[in-house]
Design a protein around this motif. Structure first.
Motif, PDB file in Angstrom:
ATOM      1  N   GLN A   1       0.939  -1.294   0.017  1.00  0.00           N
ATOM      2  CA  GLN A   1      -0.069  -0.066  -0.137  1.00  0.00           C
ATOM      3  C   GLN A   1       0.685   1.243   0.042  1.00  0.00           C
ATOM      4  OE1 GLN A   1      -2.751  -0.934   3.418  1.00  0.00           O
ATOM      5  NE2 GLN A   1      -4.184  -1.191   1.844  1.00  0.00           N
ATOM      6  N   HIS A   2       2.230   1.324  -0.370  1.00  0.00           N
ATOM      7  CA  HIS A   2       3.060   2.322  -0.420  1.00  0.00           C
ATOM      8  C   HIS A   2       2.853   3.196  -1.727  1.00  0.00           C
ATOM      9  CE1 HIS A   2       6.564   4.807  -0.481  1.00  0.00           C
ATOM     10  NE2 HIS A   2       7.240   3.889   0.813  1.00  0.00           N
ATOM     11  N   ALA A   3       1.932   4.174  -1.383  1.00  0.00           N
ATOM     12  CA  ALA A   3       1.416   5.022  -2.642  1.00  0.00           C
ATOM     13  C   ALA A   3       2.517   5.652  -3.341  1.00  0.00           C
ATOM     14  CB  ALA A   3       0.393   6.034  -2.266  1.00  0.00           C
ATOM     15  N   ASP A   4       3.585   6.407  -2.525  1.00  0.00           N
ATOM     16  CA  ASP A   4       4.664   6.773  -3.196  1.00  0.00           C
ATOM     17  C   ASP A   4       5.438   5.881  -3.968  1.00  0.00           C
ATOM     18  OD1 ASP A   4       3.538   9.182  -1.955  1.00  0.00           O
ATOM     19  OD2 ASP A   4       5.335   9.381  -0.442  1.00  0.00           O
ATOM     20  N   ALA A   5       5.847   4.804  -3.622  1.00  0.00           N
ATOM     21  CA  ALA A   5       6.356   3.864  -4.411  1.00  0.00           C
ATOM     22  C   ALA A   5       5.938   3.600  -5.880  1.00  0.00           C
ATOM     23  CB  ALA A   5       6.742   2.459  -3.791  1.00  0.00           C
ATOM     24  N   HIS A   6       4.411   3.474  -5.715  1.00  0.00           N
ATOM     25  CA  HIS A   6       3.489   3.250  -6.796  1.00  0.00           C
ATOM     26  C   HIS A   6       3.781   4.300  -7.812  1.00  0.00           C
ATOM     27  CE1 HIS A   6       1.731   0.187  -4.537  1.00  0.00           C
ATOM     28  NE2 HIS A   6       1.217  -0.385  -5.771  1.00  0.00           N
ATOM     29  N   VAL A   7       3.688   5.651  -7.421  1.00  0.00           N
ATOM     30  CA  VAL A   7       3.762   6.780  -8.074  1.00  0.00           C
ATOM     31  C   VAL A   7       5.362   6.778  -8.742  1.00  0.00           C
ATOM     32  CG1 VAL A   7       4.271   9.517  -8.111  1.00  0.00           C
ATOM     33  CG2 VAL A   7       2.385   8.231  -6.689  1.00  0.00           C
ATOM     34  N   ALA A   8       6.210   6.466  -8.037  1.00  0.00           N
ATOM     35  CA  ALA A   8       7.758   6.603  -8.559  1.00  0.00           C
ATOM     36  C   ALA A   8       7.826   5.534  -9.582  1.00  0.00           C
ATOM     37  CB  ALA A   8       8.576   6.411  -7.475  1.00  0.00           C
ATOM     38  N   LEU A   9       7.272   4.414  -9.595  1.00  0.00           N
ATOM     39  CA  LEU A   9       7.435   3.291 -10.266  1.00  0.00           C
ATOM     40  C   LEU A   9       6.632   3.431 -11.805  1.00  0.00           C
ATOM     41  CD1 LEU A   9       8.689   0.463 -11.294  1.00  0.00           C
ATOM     42  CD2 LEU A   9       6.724  -0.739  -9.942  1.00  0.00           C
ATOM     43  N   ALA A  10       5.640   4.102 -11.260  1.00  0.00           N
ATOM     44  CA  ALA A  10       4.628   4.515 -12.713  1.00  0.00           C
ATOM     45  C   ALA A  10       5.478   5.568 -13.549  1.00  0.00           C
ATOM     46  CB  ALA A  10       3.305   4.970 -12.152  1.00  0.00           C
ATOM     47  N   ALA A  11       5.959   6.503 -12.745  1.00  0.00           N
ATOM     48  CA  ALA A  11       6.792   7.454 -13.428  1.00  0.00           C
ATOM     49  C   ALA A  11       8.027   6.905 -14.171  1.00  0.00           C
ATOM     50  CB  ALA A  11       7.035   8.707 -12.518  1.00  0.00           C
ATOM     51  N   PHE A  12       8.521   6.106 -13.743  1.00  0.00           N
ATOM     52  CA  PHE A  12       9.674   5.137 -14.212  1.00  0.00           C
ATOM     53  C   PHE A  12       9.302   4.672 -15.375  1.00  0.00           C
ATOM     54  CE2 PHE A  12      11.808   0.817 -15.108  1.00  0.00           C
ATOM     55  CZ  PHE A  12      13.151   1.351 -15.336  1.00  0.00           C
ATOM     56  N   HIS A  13       8.156   4.011 -15.530  1.00  0.00           N
ATOM     57  CA  HIS A  13       7.910   3.314 -16.820  1.00  0.00           C
ATOM     58  C   HIS A  13       7.534   4.331 -17.864  1.00  0.00           C
ATOM     59  CE1 HIS A  13       6.757  -1.029 -15.761  1.00  0.00           C
ATOM     60  NE2 HIS A  13       7.007  -0.336 -14.656  1.00  0.00           N
ATOM     61  N   ALA A  14       6.986   5.593 -17.458  1.00  0.00           N
ATOM     62  CA  ALA A  14       6.625   6.581 -18.315  1.00  0.00           C
ATOM     63  C   ALA A  14       7.626   7.126 -19.008  1.00  0.00           C
ATOM     64  CB  ALA A  14       5.798   7.526 -17.773  1.00  0.00           C
ATOM     65  N   GLU A  15       8.828   7.392 -18.048  1.00  0.00           N
ATOM     66  CA  GLU A  15      10.055   8.038 -18.404  1.00  0.00           C
ATOM     67  C   GLU A  15      10.817   7.324 -19.309  1.00  0.00           C
ATOM     68  OE1 GLU A  15      12.005   9.942 -15.444  1.00  0.00           O
ATOM     69  OE2 GLU A  15      10.517  11.298 -14.838  1.00  0.00           O
TER      70      GLU A  15
END
Length: 257
Positions: A155-169
């Protein structure tokens, strides 16, 4: 290193130990840092949430392993938002990555040790260019650390955000095919991770900002109106602490530009 730039709104965020404990779950809705039972660690977090980032780092480092996450978070927030010199910014992120990697090795169940290692390497990559960082093998480290953080704390929301951004970048820098073949980066995965992050932490300013950025990266102008809505939502949030103030301020600045 030159003196740190002060957070100019510290008077707006007054915290003491009782208030930190009372609002802990809200203050840490994104990273799910466990509430410390050590008064010294609480004091370091009090400094952080009030915007005394340099003092929070010093206090956290003096404590040792128990203060590592607050020291690393304070360093990352400061470096990303307030440090004006790129060379110093990169140095700070690399320091965090090294400290966090050591903490993850000694405390393999510490989700935020992995998260701050990944966050610091990700921001460092943006500073030197994502393409250059991928060529240096940094991308694999970021992805692995974020996946470890999520495995430890789903449930680590910030890690989900960072991994999502990684995929996009990664998709943005090397293209859809190579991103998928080399790094397992996919548009659908990025968007799903952002949706999951906002389900876990619906009022996260940084989640809305990064989602808006990713929508434009992945889909271009056809998602611009939606991206602007996320920026507007982020800009309208009432910050709880100094770090969130900087997130919201960034959204407001982007909208005004």
């Amino acid at each position: 290193m030159a003196p740190w730039t002060a957070f100019s709104h510290s008077g707006d965020y007054k915290f003491d130990a009782p208030r930190i404990k009372k609002h802990w779950s809200q203050l840490h809705a994104g990273d799910l840092e466990p509430l410390p039972n050590d008064d010294q660690v609480i004091e370091a977090w009090t400094l952080f949430h009030g915007g005394a980032f340099e003092q929070a780092v010093a206090a956290g480092l003096q404590i040792g392993a128990a203060g590592a996450n607050v020291a690393n978070k304070a360093t990352c927030v400061y470096a990303h938002y307030l440090e004006p010199r790129e060379k110093n910014r990169q140095r700070l992120f690399l320091q965090v990555a090294e400290r966090a990697a050591a903490l993850a090795a000694s405390e393999p169940g510490n989700a935020n040790a992995f998260y701050w290692q990944a966050y610091a390497l990700g921001r460092y990559s943006q500073g030197i260019s994502v393409a250059k960082a991928l060529a240096q093998g940094v991308g694999g480290k970021v992805k692995s650390a974020l996946e470890s953080a999520i495995a430890l704390q789903p449930q680590h929301a910030d890690a989900h955000v960072a991994l999502a951004a990684f995929h996009a970048e990664v998709i943005d820098k090397v293209g859809t095919l190579i991103a998928n073949m080399t790094y397992g980066a996919k548009k659908e995965t990025s968007l799903n991770l952002f949706e999951r992050a906002l389900t876990l932490n619906p009022t996260s300013a940084i989640a809305k900002i990064e989602y808006a950025n990713a929508l434009v990266i992945l889909d271009g102008d056809k998602r611009m109106a939606e991206a602007n809505r996320y920026y507007e939502q982020a800009a309208a949030i009432s910050p709880m602490d100094a770090a969130e103030h900087l997130d919201v301020e960034m959204a407001q600045t982007e909208l005004a530009s």
